[in-house]
Design an enzyme around this catalytic site. Sequence first.
Site, mmCIF file in Angstrom:
data_model
loop_
_atom_site.group_PDB
_atom_site.id
_atom_site.type_symbol
_atom_site.label_atom_id
_atom_site.label_comp_id
_atom_site.label_asym_id
_atom_site.label_seq_id
_atom_site.Cartn_x
_atom_site.Cartn_y
_atom_site.Cartn_z
ATOM 1 N N GLY A 130 0.837 -1.200 0.000
ATOM 2 C CA GLY A 130 0.000 0.000 0.000
ATOM 3 C C GLY A 130 0.873 1.253 0.000
ATOM 4 O O GLY A 130 2.089 1.179 -0.181
ATOM 5 N N GLY A 187 1.875 3.220 2.386
ATOM 6 C CA GLY A 187 2.896 3.261 3.437
ATOM 7 C C GLY A 187 4.116 2.444 3.045
ATOM 8 O O GLY A 187 5.261 2.927 3.130
ATOM 9 N N SER A 188 3.876 1.226 2.557
ATOM 10 C CA SER A 188 4.993 0.355 2.146
ATOM 11 C C SER A 188 5.739 0.964 0.969
ATOM 12 O O SER A 188 6.967 0.898 0.891
ATOM 13 C CB SER A 188 4.476 -1.018 1.721
ATOM 14 O OG SER A 188 3.801 -1.632 2.777
ATOM 15 N N ASP A 204 -8.389 -0.983 1.453
ATOM 16 C CA ASP A 204 -8.948 0.365 1.642
ATOM 17 C C ASP A 204 -9.105 1.119 0.313
ATOM 18 O O ASP A 204 -9.835 2.102 0.238
ATOM 19 C CB ASP A 204 -8.053 1.184 2.570
ATOM 20 C CG ASP A 204 -7.945 0.573 3.967
ATOM 21 O OD1 ASP A 204 -8.726 -0.347 4.269
ATOM 22 O OD2 ASP A 204 -7.079 1.015 4.742
HETATM 23 O O1 F6P Z 1 -5.068 -0.919 5.785
HETATM 24 C C1 F6P Z 1 -5.711 -2.135 5.801
HETATM 25 C C2 F6P Z 1 -6.412 -2.385 7.127
HETATM 26 O O2 F6P Z 1 -7.114 -3.608 7.016
HETATM 27 C C3 F6P Z 1 -7.337 -1.283 7.576
HETATM 28 O O3 F6P Z 1 -8.562 -1.300 6.893
HETATM 29 C C4 F6P Z 1 -7.420 -1.600 9.043
HETATM 30 O O4 F6P Z 1 -7.740 -0.429 9.785
HETATM 31 C C5 F6P Z 1 -6.043 -2.080 9.388
HETATM 32 O O5 F6P Z 1 -5.463 -2.523 8.178
HETATM 33 C C6 F6P Z 1 -5.995 -3.179 10.414
HETATM 34 O O6 F6P Z 1 -4.676 -3.502 10.689
HETATM 35 P P1 F6P Z 1 -4.220 -4.800 11.500
HETATM 36 O O7 F6P Z 1 -4.198 -5.956 10.543
HETATM 37 O O8 F6P Z 1 -2.881 -4.476 12.014
HETATM 38 O O9 F6P Z 1 -5.226 -5.038 12.591
#
Ligand code: F6P
Length: 360
Positions: free
Chosen positions: A114, A116-117, A140
Amino acid sequence: MKRIGILTSGGDCGGLNAAVRSIFYRAKEKYNLDVYGILEGTVGLMERPPRYIKLDYGTFSGNLIRQGGTFLGTTNKGNPFKYPMPDGTFKDRTTEIVGGYHELGLDGLIVIGGDGSMKIIKEIANKGNLNIVAIPKTIDNDVGATESSIGFHTAVDVATNALDNLQFTAASHSRTMILEVMGRDAGHIALNAGIAGGADVILIPEINYTIDGIIKKLKQLNSYGIKHSLIVVAEAVKQENGKNSTVKFADGETRLGGIGSYIASKIMNKTNIECRVTTLGHVQRGAPPSTQDRILASAFGVYAVDLLAQKKFDRMVAWNDRKVVDFPIQMGIETYKEVELDDSLVKTALALGIYIGDIS
Ligand code: F6P
């Protein structure tokens, strides 16, 4: 170019394995390259010896195209520029990542991640002369420059199926069923699934709402003799005081969660409408990839290998106007994509009489 690497980075989603498969086939069939699957994202390059598996035809026995998650493993914790060490300190480990890439003798690296990466790997690539190409993935769907990222369609399908199931139990009990879906900053999943699943109320972080606005819609339905309803709310929707609903886990990590229950209690405090809440969570991420995600992942994988072969580095693939195209990675990072107020789907929701907040 003789040897390339692939890594999956950030949260997993449907379609990652399909993308890795596509990269492997293109790299082998067209260019006869060695393909190394780096394990656990950049962590695999950080460690000594670097952790990877050499992919071959046997790796792809037929199951991977339809399998959720990523068989290479991934991580969405620990920025390598400030990596948390076991003794509680933080260390810049990007030199180790660069070293891992060169130790494996890679001529190029395809990063499936995504925004960030992409930002992190771009900085590391600049620092250590890594030849990278990026493939956007995120449920997302907020990476800029591409209409779709891998994983989004699968998540929307899962959320729509949930609404399909909730509809029956909502009607049986004359209840309001609230479905909380993921979407860290953007409301694409909620908006798409809400329309596809026939929701009466869709709440997304990009549009302000009021509890009274929601109640007005539910009362309107009641006046038509409809005593049940469906509400979809994105996890990033704020409470009326402007704060996010969050959950703090024992390991110190905080994640969005709880806005569905907040909305339910507010409605139930003000009315005699009975609400129940379903928080969909990670089933949106781990589900088998939808048809659309398998197709997107396959098309992206082929194109990404071609970019590497043509030495077009620092590019990301994108889906635009029914075609795969490419842009500088920076564009995907800079043009972050939330739901716009003049989005066709916002207009569609309004036209269907769905309450989507204070907008007309
Ligand atoms: O960015 C993807 C996502 O699934 C978001 O929709 C969600 O808020 C977050 O990652 C959840 O992260 P984790 O897997 O660390 O709980």
